[in-house]
Design an enzyme around this catalytic site. Structure first.
Site, PDB file in Angstrom:
ATOM      1  N   SER A  71       1.182  -1.079  -0.184  1.00 56.82           N
ATOM      2  CA  SER A  71       0.003  -0.102  -0.112  1.00 56.82           C
ATOM      3  C   SER A  71       0.622   1.374  -0.280  1.00 56.82           C
ATOM      4  CB  SER A  71      -0.783   0.260   1.725  1.00 56.82           C
ATOM      5  OG  SER A  71      -1.791   1.384   1.084  1.00 56.82           O
ATOM      6  N   TYR A 100      -1.601  -0.701  10.080  1.00 53.53           N
ATOM      7  CA  TYR A 100      -1.801  -1.345   8.871  1.00 53.53           C
ATOM      8  C   TYR A 100      -0.706  -0.781   8.111  1.00 53.53           C
ATOM      9  CZ  TYR A 100      -4.077  -0.988   3.806  1.00 53.53           C
ATOM     10  OH  TYR A 100      -3.938  -1.089   2.526  1.00 53.53           O
TER      11      TYR A 100
HETATM   12  P1  NDP Z   1     -11.615  -5.868   0.237  1.00 53.37           P
HETATM   13  O1  NDP Z   1     -11.660  -5.561   1.635  1.00 53.37           O
HETATM   14  O2  NDP Z   1     -11.992  -5.362  -0.987  1.00 53.37           O
HETATM   15  O3  NDP Z   1     -11.125  -7.805  -0.138  1.00 53.37           O
HETATM   16  C1  NDP Z   1     -10.607  -7.922   0.432  1.00 53.37           C
HETATM   17  C2  NDP Z   1     -10.256  -9.597   0.525  1.00 53.37           C
HETATM   18  O4  NDP Z   1      -9.713 -10.091   1.473  1.00 53.37           O
HETATM   19  C3  NDP Z   1     -11.400 -10.283   0.837  1.00 53.37           C
HETATM   20  O5  NDP Z   1     -11.675 -10.688  -0.456  1.00 53.37           O
HETATM   21  C4  NDP Z   1     -11.357 -10.552   1.785  1.00 53.37           C
HETATM   22  O6  NDP Z   1     -12.702 -12.272   2.154  1.00 53.37           O
HETATM   23  C5  NDP Z   1     -10.191 -11.224   2.019  1.00 53.37           C
HETATM   24  N1  NDP Z   1      -9.567 -11.467   3.126  1.00 53.37           N
HETATM   25  C6  NDP Z   1      -9.975 -10.907   4.068  1.00 53.37           C
HETATM   26  N2  NDP Z   1      -9.477 -11.319   5.053  1.00 53.37           N
HETATM   27  C7  NDP Z   1      -8.463 -12.168   5.084  1.00 53.37           C
HETATM   28  C8  NDP Z   1      -8.271 -13.495   5.698  1.00 53.37           C
HETATM   29  N3  NDP Z   1      -7.672 -13.731   7.108  1.00 53.37           N
HETATM   30  N4  NDP Z   1      -8.250 -14.767   5.175  1.00 53.37           N
HETATM   31  C9  NDP Z   1      -7.978 -14.485   4.003  1.00 53.37           C
HETATM   32  N5  NDP Z   1      -8.831 -13.615   3.031  1.00 53.37           N
HETATM   33  C10 NDP Z   1      -8.866 -12.679   3.607  1.00 53.37           C
HETATM   34  O7  NDP Z   1     -10.355  -5.156  -0.227  1.00 53.37           O
HETATM   35  P2  NDP Z   1      -9.473  -4.550  -1.447  1.00 53.37           P
HETATM   36  O8  NDP Z   1      -9.665  -5.072  -2.730  1.00 53.37           O
HETATM   37  O9  NDP Z   1      -9.756  -3.281  -1.131  1.00 53.37           O
HETATM   38  O10 NDP Z   1      -8.225  -4.505  -0.650  1.00 53.37           O
HETATM   39  C11 NDP Z   1      -7.327  -6.176  -1.404  1.00 53.37           C
HETATM   40  C12 NDP Z   1      -5.978  -5.458  -0.877  1.00 53.37           C
HETATM   41  O11 NDP Z   1      -5.045  -4.553  -1.884  1.00 53.37           O
HETATM   42  C13 NDP Z   1      -5.233  -5.412   0.851  1.00 53.37           C
HETATM   43  O12 NDP Z   1      -4.333  -6.359   1.362  1.00 53.37           O
HETATM   44  C14 NDP Z   1      -5.499  -4.518   0.732  1.00 53.37           C
HETATM   45  O13 NDP Z   1      -4.841  -4.027   1.803  1.00 53.37           O
HETATM   46  C15 NDP Z   1      -4.745  -3.353   0.265  1.00 53.37           C
HETATM   47  N6  NDP Z   1      -4.517  -1.932  -0.733  1.00 53.37           N
HETATM   48  C16 NDP Z   1      -6.504  -1.883  -1.356  1.00 53.37           C
HETATM   49  C17 NDP Z   1      -6.177  -0.397  -0.980  1.00 53.37           C
HETATM   50  C18 NDP Z   1      -7.391   0.020  -0.957  1.00 53.37           C
HETATM   51  O14 NDP Z   1      -7.698   1.287  -2.128  1.00 53.37           O
HETATM   52  N7  NDP Z   1      -9.188  -0.668  -1.668  1.00 53.37           N
HETATM   53  C19 NDP Z   1      -5.190   0.676  -1.044  1.00 53.37           C
HETATM   54  C20 NDP Z   1      -3.831  -0.208  -0.955  1.00 53.37           C
HETATM   55  C21 NDP Z   1      -3.793  -1.287  -0.897  1.00 53.37           C
HETATM   56  P3  NDP Z   1     -14.128 -12.551   2.059  1.00 53.37           P
HETATM   57  O15 NDP Z   1     -14.829 -11.600   0.971  1.00 53.37           O
HETATM   58  O16 NDP Z   1     -13.909 -13.821   2.656  1.00 53.37           O
HETATM   59  O17 NDP Z   1     -13.978 -11.452   3.876  1.00 53.37           O
END
Ligand code: NDP
Length: 245
Positions: A144, A157
């Site tokens: 990030s 984070y």
């Molecule tokens: P979302 O919250 O939209 O989706 C998160 C995903 O991760 C879901 O599929 C969720 O599964 C899964 N997940 C969460 N916790 C776990 C776990 N313990 N084990 C397995 N799966 C898990 O997040 P984003 O798509 O926005 O983010 C994806 C990545 O990008 C993350 O690492 C985030 O930190 C990073 N990021 C995002 C940004 C943004 O602006 N959106 C900016 C910078 C980085 P389920 O649906 O089953 O809960």
């Protein structure tokens, strides 16, 4: 779709958001993809159906990446389903639990470190064994902008994502001789469930003046996984509309 692959890909947290877009992009490039999710089985199965409809191969795999047993569970399931080694790992699953440092609880600290840093470490460790044998592999860690520059309220984070960048660079130099690359992508503000509650006024801080899309992040991951990126390792690719510049 491109040629048959001799291995498969695992994308953690691929039931929605950025992970789902990455899984779709890798499937279009011919990778059989493991769609990991924690709770959202419907989301994961919808991603699998979409990939299959487009002629690709995918499998939904439940596991909480914060669980120390998740890496073995996920890799064993994928290796047996696709009868091939996992040659691509995308550590995408991540959570945030924001609060200012004086009020940040132990639970919020531990949940974010366990999911966003310890999980990717264990998955990377497990992934490297078959990659070293195959002398081929790609690991992409979704970090990030907050791992590169400060953002109030996100000490847990930020520590996890900065740690993930340091893990990326260290693992990259350890395995560079063996045909394996390890890179990070650092998204800025991307339009997903994670940013749904964030005030759009903050967009004025983004030089591009808009949020990014999950597909714009997936395109960078797709490049880092491709043969064209074979000499790129230990790198952090910002996808943030200029936020970290
Ligand atoms: P979302 O919250 O939209 O989706 C998160 C995903 O991760 C879901 O599929 C969720 O599964 C899964 N997940 C969460 N916790 C776990 C776990 N313990 N084990 C397995 N799966 C898990 O997040 P984003 O798509 O926005 O983010 C994806 C990545 O990008 C993350 O690492 C985030 O930190 C990073 N990021 C995002 C940004 C943004 O602006 N959106 C900016 C910078 C980085 P389920 O649906 O089953 O809960």
């Amino acid at each position: 779709m491109s040629a048959e692959r001799e291995g498969s890909a695992l994308v953690t947290g691929a039931s929605r958001g950025i992970g789902a877009a990455i899984a779709r992009a890798l499937a279009r490039d011919g990778w059989p993809v493991g769609i990991n999710y924690r709770a959202d089985i419907e989301g994961a199965e919808a991603v699998v159906s979409e990939i299959e409809r487009d002629g690709g191969r995918a499998l939904a795999l439940q596991a909480d990446v914060a669980d120390p047993g998740a890496a073995e569970q996920l890799f064993a399931a994928l290796e047996s389903a696709f009868e091939a080694p996992v040659l691509v790992l995308v550590n995408n699953a991540g959570i945030s639990r924001d609060d200012l440092t004086p009020s940040l609880g132990d639970e919020e600290w531990a949940a974010v470190i366990d999911t966003d840093l310890s999980g990717p470490f264990r998955l990377t460790r497990r992934a490297l064994k078959p990659m070293l044998r195959a002398r081929s592999g790609r690991i992409v860690n979704i970090a990030s902008v907050v791992g590169l520059r400060a953002n109030a309220g996100q000490a847990n984070y930020a520590a996890a994502k900065a740690g993930l960048i340091a893990l990326t660079k260290t693992a990259a130099i350890e395995v560079a001789r063996r045909g394996i690359t390890v890179n990070a992508v650092a998204p800025g503000w991307i339009d997903t469930d994670m940013t749904a509650g964030v005030s759009s006024e903050l967009l004025s801080a983004v030089p591009a003046r808009r949020a990014g899309t999950p597909e714009e992040v997936a395109a960078c991951v797709r490049f880092l996984v491709s043969d064209e990126a074979s000499y790129v390792t230990g790198a952090v690719l910002s996808v943030d509309g200029g936020l970290a510049a």
